[in-house]
Every structure is written in C-alpha cells, then in structure tokens.
Motif scaffolding. Structure first.
Motif, PDB file in Angstrom:
ATOM      1  N   ASP A   1       2.772   1.858  -3.204  1.00 40.20           N
ATOM      2  CA  ASP A   1       1.897   2.093  -4.367  1.00 40.20           C
ATOM      3  C   ASP A   1       1.138   3.420  -4.287  1.00 40.20           C
ATOM      4  OD1 ASP A   1       2.556  -0.162  -5.761  1.00 40.20           O
ATOM      5  OD2 ASP A   1       0.989  -1.400  -4.842  1.00 40.20           O
TER       6      ASP A   1
ATOM      7  N   LYS B   1      -4.830   7.249  -6.362  1.00 44.25           N
ATOM      8  CA  LYS B   1      -4.374   5.919  -5.959  1.00 44.25           C
ATOM      9  C   LYS B   1      -4.635   5.702  -4.455  1.00 44.25           C
ATOM     10  CE  LYS B   1      -2.241   2.168  -7.202  1.00 44.25           C
ATOM     11  NZ  LYS B   1      -2.596   1.261  -8.258  1.00 44.25           N
TER      12      LYS B   1
ATOM     13  N   GLN C   1     -15.079   4.453   2.565  1.00 42.59           N
ATOM     14  CA  GLN C   1     -16.000   4.717   1.459  1.00 42.59           C
ATOM     15  C   GLN C   1     -15.789   6.126   0.902  1.00 42.59           C
ATOM     16  OE1 GLN C   1     -19.098   2.597   0.957  1.00 42.59           O
ATOM     17  NE2 GLN C   1     -18.133   1.066   2.303  1.00 42.59           N
TER      18      GLN C   1
ATOM     19  N   ASP D   1       0.843  -1.205   0.000  1.00 46.94           N
ATOM     20  CA  ASP D   1       0.000   0.000   0.000  1.00 46.94           C
ATOM     21  C   ASP D   1       0.881   1.258   0.000  1.00 46.94           C
ATOM     22  OD1 ASP D   1      -2.287  -1.536   0.217  1.00 46.94           O
ATOM     23  OD2 ASP D   1      -2.363  -1.390   2.410  1.00 46.94           O
TER      24      ASP D   1
ATOM     25  N   ALA E   1      -9.939   2.425  -0.126  1.00 50.80           N
ATOM     26  CA  ALA E   1     -11.196   1.709  -0.382  1.00 50.80           C
ATOM     27  C   ALA E   1     -11.034   0.223  -0.037  1.00 50.80           C
ATOM     28  CB  ALA E   1     -11.623   1.894  -1.834  1.00 50.80           C
ATOM     29  N   LYS E   2      -9.840  -0.318  -0.311  1.00 49.22           N
ATOM     30  CA  LYS E   2      -9.544  -1.721   0.055  1.00 49.22           C
ATOM     31  C   LYS E   2      -9.642  -1.932   1.561  1.00 49.22           C
ATOM     32  CE  LYS E   2      -5.469  -2.590  -1.224  1.00 49.22           C
ATOM     33  NZ  LYS E   2      -4.140  -3.090  -1.520  1.00 49.22           N
ATOM     34  N   HIS E   3      -9.358  -0.839   2.297  1.00 49.81           N
ATOM     35  CA  HIS E   3      -9.422  -0.903   3.758  1.00 49.81           C
ATOM     36  C   HIS E   3     -10.781  -0.420   4.269  1.00 49.81           C
ATOM     37  CE1 HIS E   3      -5.142  -1.885   4.519  1.00 49.81           C
ATOM     38  NE2 HIS E   3      -4.984  -1.300   3.364  1.00 49.81           N
ATOM     39  N   ASP E   4     -11.797  -0.536   3.408  1.00 46.76           N
ATOM     40  CA  ASP E   4     -13.183  -0.227   3.775  1.00 46.76           C
ATOM     41  C   ASP E   4     -13.466   1.241   4.053  1.00 46.76           C
ATOM     42  OD1 ASP E   4     -13.843  -2.894   3.479  1.00 46.76           O
ATOM     43  OD2 ASP E   4     -13.229  -3.339   5.554  1.00 46.76           O
TER      44      ASP E   4
ATOM     45  N   GLU F   1      -8.129   4.553  -3.967  1.00 43.13           N
ATOM     46  CA  GLU F   1      -8.240   3.131  -4.324  1.00 43.13           C
ATOM     47  C   GLU F   1      -7.750   2.246  -3.176  1.00 43.13           C
ATOM     48  OE1 GLU F   1      -6.131   1.458  -7.834  1.00 43.13           O
ATOM     49  OE2 GLU F   1      -6.929   3.254  -8.841  1.00 43.13           O
ATOM     50  N   ILE F   2      -6.587   2.616  -2.640  1.00 40.93           N
ATOM     51  CA  ILE F   2      -5.978   1.793  -1.586  1.00 40.93           C
ATOM     52  C   ILE F   2      -6.815   1.849  -0.314  1.00 40.93           C
ATOM     53  CG2 ILE F   2      -3.955   1.645  -0.057  1.00 40.93           C
ATOM     54  CD1 ILE F   2      -2.331   2.561  -2.643  1.00 40.93           C
TER      55      ILE F   2
END
Lengths: 454, 80
Positions: free
Chosen positions: B61, B67, B78, B58, B73-76, B70-71
């Motif tokens: 990147d 970006k 919103q 993370d 969002a992977k960790h919830d 996006e990252i």
C-alpha cells in the motif's frame, strides 16, 4: 504442437486479462483473424508484453510459420532499429497492429520459429534461434515434471520475451490451463488483488522475485488457492530456498527449483525436493540428459568432481544468429555446453559451482562484467570490474570522479546505485600476460575501503 | 531531524534521488527511479530508520510519500 492444438481444449479458459476472458476456441478465432493480417513470408519483430494482443500475435506467427524476433514492448528505439537493420526485419507487430517495413524477404531456414535475446541489458543484437520443435519439446518436458493440470490458473510474473516467462505460457497452453496476463510487480496491490480474484494456483519467479516476496513476508501469510511455485533464472541463496521449501511443505504446496538457459529453449533441470537439497538443481528434465566434462573434454564419472555442465535434448537451440545472413541455415548441435561449472552428488543430483564466463545477474538481469569494463576503459579509466549476484564491483587504479563513474554505469546498465561498489587500489594485479588477474582483484577488493561519495 | 525530514531522507536514499525531489505528493511509478526494485530498498530503509516491521499490506500500500506517513503513523511514528 501446442500452438496448433488450441481448439482441442474447447471451452477451457485460456487467457484472462482484466475483465477480458478468452476460452481456447475464442483464442483460436482471434488467432485466425490475426493471421490474415500477417505478411506471407519474411521475419517479423514482435513487441510483446503480458496481454492478449501479444499472445494472439505470437500464436498467429507460430501457426503461420512466420519466424519472429520476440522483444520487450518497452524496447528502446535505438535497439529496435539495430535489430530491424541487422536482421532485415519485414514487419513490426505491436499492440495488435502490423506495420510492414519491407517486402523483400531474405532466405531463412524453414526450421526457424523464434529468435530470443540472451544479452539482458547489453544491447547486443545476438539472438538464440529456436525451432517450433524446440518449443514443443521443452513445453512437453515441463508438463511431464510440473504438476500442471488443465484446471490450473497461473499468473504471469515474467516477461514473455524472456525464455522462462515464455516457457510458462507454452506449457500452460499445452496443458489447456488458464493464464492470467498480469503486468504488475509482485509488490503491488494490483497483483495480489488479481491473484485472489482468479484463485491462482501457481506462479514462477526468478531469485529477485522471491527476494521481494520474502521481504513482503510472503511466508507469513497463507495463500489457499496456491498449489505450487517454481524458481529459476539464477541461484537463490540456500537459506531462502530452505525457507520457501519449508513454507510449501507446511501449506501442502510444492516448490520446484529449476535450471535452464535460453539456449535450451528454457529448462534443463529441476529439483522437486529443495527441502532436502536446497543447493541443488536436481536432475535433467524428462527426455533430457546432463553430464560433466573435464578440462580435456572427457566425461566425469566420479561424484563431487567439478566440470562443465553439458546438456543433451530436443530443446537445444538451432544455434546463434548475429545477422540476417546467419538465418539462412542452421546446424543444430546435439550437445549444449552450458558454460556453468557443476558437480554431481552420489544420488545423481547436480550442484552449480560457478560460471566459466564473466557474467553476473543483478535484479534478474544478466550483466557482462567485461562490457561494464569496456564502457569505463573507453572513457580512459584504468579499471577492473568484478562482482557477484549481489553487487557490481568497480576497482579503480587511479583516483577518479567516483560519483560520475557510478552515475554513468547506473544509467548505462540501468542499475540502482546501492548495488554498485567502487573502490580504489594502488595497482591492478595482473597475470604474466599482462591481463588483469581477476581472482587477485577480488581478493584485494575485500581488503580496501569503499570510496565515499560526497 | 523531525520525522518528516527523516522520512524524506529515507525516500531520497531508498529511491536514489535528490532530497529536493521528495515531497508528500511523490508516488510509485511517477518517476522512473521509483520502480519495484527501488521500492524494496526503500522499504528496508524505512524499516531501519523508524525501527518498525512493516507487513505485507503496508508494503504493497506504500504508494506515495503521504501514504507512507499514514502507514508509519499506524506503527506509532509521530508526524507533526
């Protein structure tokens, strides 16, 4: 000398940069070709970064016995001009191009090989003068205590104009090992891609490098190609040293904590067991010698007594040089007073306690507190500047435009605002001689609230 | 504050720039302030503000504000 014996390592890979690879024979061919383009005498200014043209130029100057000032490729124009004028530089080398400035060579001590700056961001032209014998002696000592093998692959994490970065290059060339020339930060995707692609076996870092690596959760991953890693360039906190030492142990790697100064070419001491003694710099490097002197200049024989750390060895600089005239002749000293206060434990390991001079290191860059103070005093601000390796602390004696002061210092010293703290006090504590009493300023600093920025 | 506002404010604080300079297009090394030093301060700020723990991938990147969305969002986290 390591720089004269390149062909000895034959087809071992010497330098890797992107898709380019040079073995030691090819490297010598490039060095030979470059030597043809160098001036026959005088002093050159080499603007270097971690790339093949810089390495070729560096080795060509050493082989041709042409002394050089090694600087960062990103040196600002003003500072470059100061160096050119102050040292009567004859030619500039950058990106493999030689630009002759003047052919009137000044008288230079034949021992001189290299001038390196120690000033960090201060922009002073003062240089540390090193001989080829200095470089060789230190590279040899490093190869004697670090497990560098000809099959090793290291990756550059530091600039070549910085003595620690340069010592990694010199010692690997001596060992006939491979150097991946990298310019990316350890926090970049490119760095780790390169690291894995070339199966890197070692790397070096300053405290700040390791702080970044720990933030990156470096110790939660495994790096199977890695055999050892080294730390120098300032004090890394004990808990971090312990964490890294523990990680190394678990992964069958070695971690070395080292101590040095540009004035000693690079290295003076190393601790091969930071897991047992995280606070220690260990013992003197092979062929070097450390001792402690008290305030009267007497050697301290007892354990746990503080004194100035003094070094002896063939890697002690020729001397300092402030201008071209001082290049004429050097008188090398056989001892180096480090300016650091240290003590020795019963096993002969040294522990650094603090600095005599008022210097701090932020993000790996040396900052003179006196210089920061001078900048503000010159603007008419009544101020005392203190600090540590975590923050630069500005203590004002009168209300002032805090934002402007912070901005000025951040810009002048190239600092991130988060490491600059400004506080206001009623009066600056002073000594009987009316000098600022920094110890009392530091105590006072802890008791007052920080000035808020709007 | 919306998540995007919190994100922009975290970038402004982390990089030491004006809030007005922050947009989705802002990228690593595109402004002098966003260097490796500021990157680590930024990471700490993002972790605090969004109460997440970023991993090695993370962090390396996180090369632009877009970006980062996006990252996170992977960790919830919103984003509208």
């Amino acid at each position: 000398m390591f720089f004269q014996q390149l062909p000895q390592h034959g087809h071992n890979l010497a330098l890797i940069e992107g898709e380019q690879r040079l073995d030691y024979l090819q490297l010598q061919q490039q060095v030979d070709a470059f030597k043809q383009r160098l001036p026959v005498a005088g002093l050159v200014l080499l603007k270097a970064s971690n790339n093949i043209p810089s390495m070729v130029a560096y080795l060509a100057c050493l082989q041709a016995q042409l002394p050089m000032i090694l600087v960062d490729k990103k040196i600002n124009d003003g500072y470059q001009q100061t160096l050119v004028d102050t040292f009567k530089v004859n030619a500039l080398i950058a990106d493999g191009e030689v630009q002759v400035l003047s052919t009137s060579a000044v008288n230079i001590d034949p021992q001189l090989a290299l001038l390196l700056s120690t000033s960090g961001s201060t922009g002073s032209p003062k240089q540390v003068a090193l001989s080829a014998a200095n470089l060789q002696a230190n590279a040899q000592s490093i190869c004697d205590y670090l497990p560098i093998e000809s099959s090793d692959v290291t990756i550059t994490t530091l600039s070549p104009h910085y003595s620690y970065g340069l010592s990694v290059i010199n010692s690997h060339l001596l060992a006939g090992a491979s150097i991946v020339l990298n310019e990316h930060s350890v926090i970049s995707r490119e760095f780790w891609q390169t690291f894995e692609q070339h199966q890197v076996t070692s790397f070096a870092g300053v405290p700040y490098t390791y702080e970044m690596l720990l933030r990156l959760r470096f110790t939660q991953k495994s790096w199977p190609s890695l055999r050892y890693f080294t730390q120098a360039g300032g004090k890394l906190s004990e808990d971090k040293v312990s964490l890294l030492a523990e990680y190394a142990k678990q992964h069958n790697q070695q971690f070395f904590v080292m101590y040095g100064q540009t004035e000693a070419t690079a290295r003076m001491a190393y601790n091969a067991h930071p897991d047992k003694k995280p606070a220690s710099i260990g013992k003197a490097i092979p062929k070097g010698e450390l001792s402690l002197l008290d305030d009267n200049g007497q050697t301290i024989d007892d354990c746990h007594q503080q004194g100035e750390l003094v070094y002896r060895g063939d890697n002690i600089m020729l001397g300092y040089a402030n201008n071209a005239t001082e290049l004429r002749q050097f008188t090398q000293s056989d001892t180096l007073a480090t300016g650091d206060i240290a003590l020795r434990d019963e096993e002969g390991d040294y522990i650094i306690c603090g600095r005599i001079k008022r210097m701090i290191k932020l993000f790996g860059v040396r900052i003179s507190l006196d210089e920061v103070e001078r900048i503000l005093v010159d603007k008419g601000v009544e101020v005392a500047v203190i600090g540590n390796d975590n923050a630069l602390q500005i203590v004002l004696a009168q209300p002032n435009d805090v934002a402007a002061i912070e901005q000025l210092i951040c810009q002048k010293m190239q600092l991130h605002p988060s490491v600059v703290e400004v506080k206001l006090v009623a009066e600056l504590p002073r000594t009987q001689n009316n000098k600022i009493d920094y110890l009392r300023v530091a105590a006072l600093f802890l008791t007052v609230e920080a000035e808020r920025l709007d | 504050m919306t998540s995007t506002q919190t994100l922009y404010q975290a970038f402004a604080t982390g990089l030491g720039v004006d809030l007005a300079q922050v947009s989705d297009e802002l990228a690593y090394n595109s402004i002098p302030q966003w260097d490796s030093t500021a990157h680590m301060i930024l990471i700490a700020e993002l972790e605090n503000q969004f109460d997440v723990m970023l991993d090695t991938d993370d962090i390396i990147d996180m090369s632009s504000v877009a970006k980062a969305k996006e990252i996170l969002a992977k960790h919830d986290v919103q984003f509208a």
